[in-house]
Design an enzyme around this catalytic site. Structure first.
Site, PDB file in Angstrom:
ATOM      1  N   HIS A  40      -6.471  32.443  78.079  1.00  0.00           N
ATOM      2  CA  HIS A  40      -6.405  33.062  76.752  1.00  0.00           C
ATOM      3  C   HIS A  40      -4.950  33.381  76.413  1.00  0.00           C
ATOM      4  O   HIS A  40      -4.059  33.297  77.254  1.00  0.00           O
ATOM      5  CB  HIS A  40      -7.236  34.349  76.715  1.00  0.00           C
ATOM      6  CG  HIS A  40      -8.711  34.122  76.732  1.00  0.00           C
ATOM      7  ND1 HIS A  40      -9.483  34.118  75.594  1.00  0.00           N
ATOM      8  CD2 HIS A  40      -9.570  33.878  77.762  1.00  0.00           C
ATOM      9  CE1 HIS A  40     -10.744  33.898  75.916  1.00  0.00           C
ATOM     10  NE2 HIS A  40     -10.822  33.742  77.226  1.00  0.00           N
TER      11      HIS A  40
ATOM     12  N   GLU B 154      -4.204  35.949  80.393  1.00  0.00           N
ATOM     13  CA  GLU B 154      -3.683  36.103  79.031  1.00  0.00           C
ATOM     14  C   GLU B 154      -2.229  35.656  79.057  1.00  0.00           C
ATOM     15  O   GLU B 154      -1.391  36.275  79.710  1.00  0.00           O
ATOM     16  CB  GLU B 154      -3.786  37.556  78.568  1.00  0.00           C
ATOM     17  CG  GLU B 154      -5.210  38.082  78.446  1.00  0.00           C
ATOM     18  CD  GLU B 154      -5.892  37.665  77.157  1.00  0.00           C
ATOM     19  OE1 GLU B 154      -5.241  36.997  76.312  1.00  0.00           O
ATOM     20  OE2 GLU B 154      -7.078  37.995  76.998  1.00  0.00           O
TER      21      GLU B 154
END
Length: 428
Positions: free
Chosen positions: A317, A390
């Site tokens: 992500h 992330e």
């Protein structure tokens, strides 16, 4: 963050503001309101700084329907509509406006964006692969490396697009008794840097096979599965006009957040929304989104002889530069299905990976509570050693989803050592 081509247009959309102290307060989950995160919505909202937050207060912020985009030193960057911002202030949070989302997206897209027939990234960001270009990269990998790369599909999206997958192994056409590792990217439509991450993994382990002994050793001893675009409809929609839309979900009705749609602890704990307009809408039922259902069916299919063959997994992500591990649905380190010894391994390996790329390692719920997430399901159902990464940048507003294409090479290679550690752990 911005190269010179963006600086002039973006400076007016981004401002650094002096922040006020915040009072911590609870906000009811029943207060969910209108959507955020999409330029196509009636109210795309603004980005605000909220100081003095912790994991619990950030969870409360999300439960209003606003969305925490990033956190640095307790200061949360939050996207919210005017009504959501009003409710947060009434609950005692101090919000300072940073960006108007629509204006920021216009600035990021550039003056040539939105031209008729564009169907692609804005001209200044054409280094990113659109859906057709991604498919061409997969075809090229297979054509150039037929012995070690095989293309298949996990299924189709809501709008009928194929969700392609590439397998990399020394005898890729065979199902060998080797530890398997899964990488999936671009569950959230606007997180395009993750597709580049998956393509980088593919190119590294195919192009490097003949010349890099370390790469060859991994490919000869593992079966690597890569899904570069898990949410093709949303990804295509986000750039189809030639102008960024800030879109997160799939394209099923008003959209489902596929990373809140998984069947483990789905909708259990205030970590997703029942409001179809919310960016964290969990869907009408677990796996109601065809994209999450397709990936789950593939993972289920890798149970052979009663044993799950996929040993390790990363769900990529953007953004915030974090290495996250389960569980997301509870603040507790240990819970049903997670012993202290298992948690300690997650923390040890997550920290080791984070040392290689400079990310921050933490349990997923240390950011905020999520339920129905991919990594919780991977571990909770299958005991797959599963992480969420992330990626770049470490902070920002809506601009954090749209970094310059000049960073692609640097920010994908930045994770090579972490990927190698996970591949190693798959054999443990």
């Amino acid at each position: 963050m911005f190269s010179s081509r963006r600086t002039a247009s973006a400076v007016t959309a981004l401002a650094c503001l002096i922040l006020l102290p915040a009072a911590q307060a609870g906000v009811s989950a029943a207060q969910e309101a209108s959507p955020t995160g999409a330029a196509a919505t009636a109210d795309a909202g603004s980005v605000y700084s909220v100081p003095g937050t912790d994991s619990r207060s950030r969870t409360e912020i999300n439960r209003t329907g606003a969305q925490v985009l990033s956190v640095r030193d307790g200061v949360a960057t939050v996207q919210a509509t005017r009504e959501q911002a009003r409710r947060l202030r009434a609950a005692g949070f101090a919000l300072e406006e940073q960006q108007d989302v629509a204006a920021a997206l216009d600035a990021l897209s550039g003056p040539e964006a939105g031209i008729a027939g564009a169907a692609d990234f804005p001209p200044a960001d054409r280094g990113f692969h659109n859906f057709d270009e991604m498919n061409a990269e997969l075809d090229k990998a297979v054509q150039d490396h037929r012995a070690i790369a095989v293309r298949s599909s996990i299924g189709r999206s809501y709008q009928g697009r194929d969700i392609p997958m590439l397998k990399i192994s020394d005898n890729a056409a065979q199902d060998e008794n080797e530890p398997e590792v899964l990488f999936n990217c671009n569950q959230h439509a606007r997180e395009h840097l993750t597709t580049e991450m998956c393509l980088h993994i593919i190119n590294r382990f195919t192009d490097g096979y003949a010349t890099n002994p370390a790469v060859k050793s991994v490919v000869d001893s593992r079966e690597i599965w890569v899904v570069p675009v898990t949410n093709p409809d949303g990804s295509v929609y986000d750039v189809a006009s030639g102008q960024y839309q800030g879109w997160r979900k799939n394209r099923q009705g008003s959209g489902t957040d596929t990373n809140r749609n998984w069947g483990y602890r789905w909708g259990c704990c205030g970590g997703s929304s029942s409001n179809p307009n919310s960016d964290t809408y969990r869907g009408s039922a677990a796996f109601s989104a065809p994209e999450s259902a397709a990936l789950a069916r593939f993972v289920d299919s890798r149970v052979v002889g009663g044993k799950q063959q996929i040993r390790a997994h990363i769900d990529w992500h953007t953004f915030s530069e974090l290495v996250l591990w389960p569980y997301g649905y509870t603040y507790n380190n240990t819970a049903e299905g997670m012993t202290q010894q298992e948690y300690d391994r997650f923390a040890r390996v997550g920290t080791e990976m984070a040392r290689t790329n400079g990310y921050t390692p933490q349990q997923s719920s240390d950011l905020y509570i999520t339920d129905g997430s991919t990594t919780d399901w991977m571990w909770g159902k299958h005991k797959i050693f599963s992480f969420t990464f992330e990626m770049y940048p470490s902070g920002g507003g809506i601009d954090g989803f749209y970094p310059d294409d000049e960073v692609i090479g640097r920010e994908t290679a930045r994770n090579d050592a972490a990927v190698d550690i996970l591949l190693r752990e798959a054999g443990v």
